[in-house]
Design a protein around this motif. Structure first.
Motif, short mmCIF file in Angstrom:
data_model
loop_
_atom_site.label_atom_id
_atom_site.label_comp_id
_atom_site.label_asym_id
_atom_site.label_seq_id
_atom_site.Cartn_x
_atom_site.Cartn_y
_atom_site.Cartn_z
N ILE A 443 -6.34 -8.98 3.30
CA ILE A 443 -4.85 -9.34 3.04
C ILE A 443 -4.33 -8.42 2.07
O ILE A 443 -3.27 -7.86 2.37
N LEU A 444 -5.08 -7.79 1.13
CA LEU A 444 -4.43 -6.74 0.38
C LEU A 444 -4.44 -5.33 1.13
O LEU A 444 -3.29 -4.85 0.46
N SER A 445 -5.26 -4.99 1.98
CA SER A 445 -4.98 -3.87 2.97
C SER A 445 -3.65 -4.27 3.66
O SER A 445 -2.82 -3.39 3.71
N PHE A 446 -3.51 -5.19 4.20
CA PHE A 446 -2.30 -5.61 4.95
C PHE A 446 -1.01 -5.60 4.42
O PHE A 446 -0.02 -4.77 4.71
N LEU A 447 -0.96 -5.89 3.16
CA LEU A 447 0.29 -5.72 2.14
C LEU A 447 0.37 -4.28 1.71
O LEU A 447 1.54 -3.80 1.48
N LYS A 448 -0.83 -3.54 1.46
CA LYS A 448 -0.48 -2.27 0.95
C LYS A 448 0.11 -1.49 2.03
O LYS A 448 0.82 -0.35 1.91
N MET A 449 -0.35 -1.65 3.38
CA MET A 449 0.27 -0.91 4.35
C MET A 449 2.05 -1.15 4.60
O MET A 449 2.45 -0.38 5.11
N GLN A 450 2.38 -2.40 4.18
CA GLN A 450 3.84 -2.60 4.18
C GLN A 450 4.59 -1.76 3.06
O GLN A 450 5.78 -1.90 2.98
#
Length: 639
Positions: A443-450
């Motif tokens: 989830i953190l990686s998904f948010l970071k990519m945005q």
């Protein structure tokens, strides 16, 4: 001694005896046709190949043979789909369809299933990147480079002096970028949920043959991942499978088959741009180094070392005898009709699968003001990075339907932990489950990519010329920017947004970028739900039934909102009344769900339910061979 006439009569009866025993009458029309015929198969990357398939095999067996040829593991996840017709182009001629298909023809020869020498040439050959039938290793020997997806050893190591070793396997593992916006414009795009549901009318019956389902020679069929339960995705063995899965996800987003936010769209576009660049570089390097030998013993020892060391497993195991808990101030909102009240802050504790809400931290030792058990609930993210909005929408099943609860978190870290806990609780799992920490990190990686780059001036100007945003972004968001800017400014504006997002993924390897794309696709709220138009028993209007890997969802046909959810884990049995075409599913606590599919044969729905039950029985320690008979028992309805 029989006369000549009697002998001829007995001989005739001997020949027709088997036909009579099969119920064939004198007025029946018999068609004699070859077993193996050509199909025009559209792969998930939208490219067409011609393959020779046994038309007398059941579809499940035919797909298994095709996947073995293409080196795609776990063929039970795929099936064949008839091409949907675009209702907005009713008068489109067959010649137009043919020219559109030819424009997407895959170049390079492909071997046909069940054949050792019969090679079909698909279009003119360019370069030397094409697929061969092999590298399908049941011994699970690493096949591909986990960094870029290229073959780990030369083909001669697998096929010796066979003519098949002359091929350079790769084209199905290489992502081919969309070259023109016109290609995207010609594709059918579902305009509403009902359009998405109608696409699913075309799934072939896996327990019947192609011949039985009136499939014609040279007919175009779609090979797609039918079940959204992807087992044991491993870059060392699954470069082709990962690439085709990435392609199916990419087209689903570009054709707006699944909804995503503007920030998510720019992230997907940036990953596409990155993958396209690396695919070109990898292809060139592979051509230049096609004769390079690999020491397979060293590779095996290295792989064994990684396996024994456990890879990147976290060293923080914690106390395995206790179940982790969450406790923090969270804003809670319970929407009701005609209400004007907003979020109210509570001290919330998350234990096992339940959330307890207290008016303050000091009162947490007493009775909670609200308590909710999330087992079986629907969990939907509502996130806007730039607006710092981190909401979690919960639909909790109750006797009369679903209770809607919204949780608002203060920051990304808090959101990731609570969102991960909610997702696990919905499946009946606690934070003690081994997947919890991995879910938080995803989830953190998904948010970071945005995240947007705070300094756009860092973007190199020279690389903006090789990007075409109209091939990377869905039409809806292109139209949004078109309303804001003139055409030239619009392209520059979208390009700048994509390149800003690209900086978050620029250091990823090719395989990692594809895996991140697939994981981000899986994180979207609508992922993995197959829709069908249905009329529920006692209902007066048409609604939607959604089937996911672990649940059934009754949905509003106009909004897509979940009305009620039932988990497969609570299911006792399901059956079909074939006379009235009604599907009935029985759950624990004597709950019964009955519905009639109005636009599709109920056999398709029955097969989806049984198929997901079949997939849930897979385990890594099992033999790789498929239990076909078990699949037919769960999906055919009459075996």
């Amino acid at each position: 001694m029989l006369s000549g006439g009697k002998r001829r009569e007995l001989g005739f009866l001997k020949h027709i005896g088997p036909w009579i025993s099969m119920g064939i009458q004198a007025d029946a029309k018999l068609q004699f046709t070859p077993q193996h015929k050509l199909l025009r198969l559209q792969l998930p990357n939208m490219k067409y190949v011609k393959v020779k398939v046994n038309f007398s095999d059941r579809v499940f067996k035919a797909v298994s043979d095709i996947c073995k040829t293409f080196n795609i593991r776990h063929p039970e996840e795929l099936s064949l789909l008839k091409k949907p017709r675009d209702p907005t182009k009713k008068k489109k001629k067959k010649l137009d369809d043919q020219s559109e298909d030819e424009a997407l023809e895959l170049e390079g020869p492909l071997i046909t299933p069940g054949s050792g020498t019969d090679v079909l040439y698909i279009g003119p050959l360019k370069g030397s990147i094409y697929s061969s039938p092999g590298l399908y290793s049941k011994t699970m020997t690493p096949t591909y480079d986990a960094h870029d997806g290229s073959p780990l050893s030369p083909t001669s190591a697998w096929f010796g002096d066979s003519a098949l070793s002359e091929g350079n396997p790769g084209i199905l593992a290489v992502s081919q970028p969309i070259t023109s916006p016109e290609i995207l414009a010609k594709m059918f795009k579902p305009q509403a949920l009902l359009d998405k549901a109608k696409i699913n009318q075309g799934w072939l019956d896996s327990s019947r043959s192609l011949m039985e389902q009136d499939v014609k020679e040279n007919e175009a069929l779609l090979l797609r991942f039918k079940y959204y339960s992807f087992f044991d995705l491993n870059p060392k063995y699954d470069a082709i499978r990962i690439n085709q899965l990435y392609e199916q996800a990419k087209w689903a987003i570009l054709l707006e088959e699944i909804e995503c936010t503007e920030e998510e769209m720019m992230m997907f576009a940036a990953l596409q741009y990155h993958i396209n660049k690396l695919s070109i570089m990898t292809s060139e390097n592979h051509l230049n180094n096609s004769d390079k030998e690999v020491d397979e013993v060293d590779a095996a020892l290295s792989d064994l070392e990684i396996t024994l060391e456990g890879g990147k497993t976290s060293t923080i195991l914690g106390d395995i005898t206790s179940i982790p808990e969450l406790a923090d101030y969270i804003k809670v909102f319970k929407p009701k009709k005609l209400t004007l009240k907003g979020y109210k802050q509570y001290w919330c504790t998350f234990k096992d699968t339940s959330i307890s809400c207290y008016k303050s931290k000091e009162e947490s030792s007493g009775t909670p003001a609200h308590q909710m058990n999330l087992r079986g609930c629907e969990v939907t993210p509502d996130v806007n990075i730039s607006g710092q909005k981190f909401n979690i929408k919960l639909l909790i099943p109750v006797a009369e339907g679903m209770n809607e609860i919204w949780l608002r978190c203060d920051n990304e870290k808090q959101y990731a932990h609570w969102m991960a806990a909610c997702r696990l609780a919905s499946k009946g799992k606690t934070m003690a489950d081994s997947s919890y920490n991995l879910e938080v990190q995803n989830i953190l990686s998904f948010l970071k990519m945005q995240h947007l780059n705070p300094d756009p001036q860092l973007i190199p100007e020279q690389i903006t010329t090789d990007i075409n945003p109209e091939c990377l972004v869905s039409p809806r968001y292109l139209k949004k920017y078109k309303n804001k800017q003139e055409k030239g400014c619009k392209k520059q504006m979208i390009t700048a947004r994509i390149l800003e997002a690209h900086q978050n993924v620029a250091q990823m390897s090719l395989i990692e970028a594809k895996m991140r794309f697939i994981q981000a696709w899986q994180s979207l709220p609508e992922f993995g739900i197959t829709h069908f138009i249905a009329r529920f028993q006692g209902g007066k209007k048409e609604e939607l039934i959604g089937i996911a890997y672990n649940r059934l969802i009754r949905m509003d046909a106009s909004t897509g909102d979940a009305i009620k959810t039932w988990r497969f884990s609570n299911m006792k049995q399901w059956n079909v009344n074939w006379e009235i075409k009604m599907v009935t599913v029985e759950f624990a606590d004597e709950v019964r769900l009955s519905f009639i599919c109005t636009e599709v044969d109920c056999k398709v729905v029955h097969e989806f339910i049984g198929g997901y039950i079949f997939l849930s029985t897979r385990a890594k320690d099992q033999n790789e061979s498929l239990d076909e008979e078990m699949f037919y028992k769960l999906t055919s309805g009459w075996v």
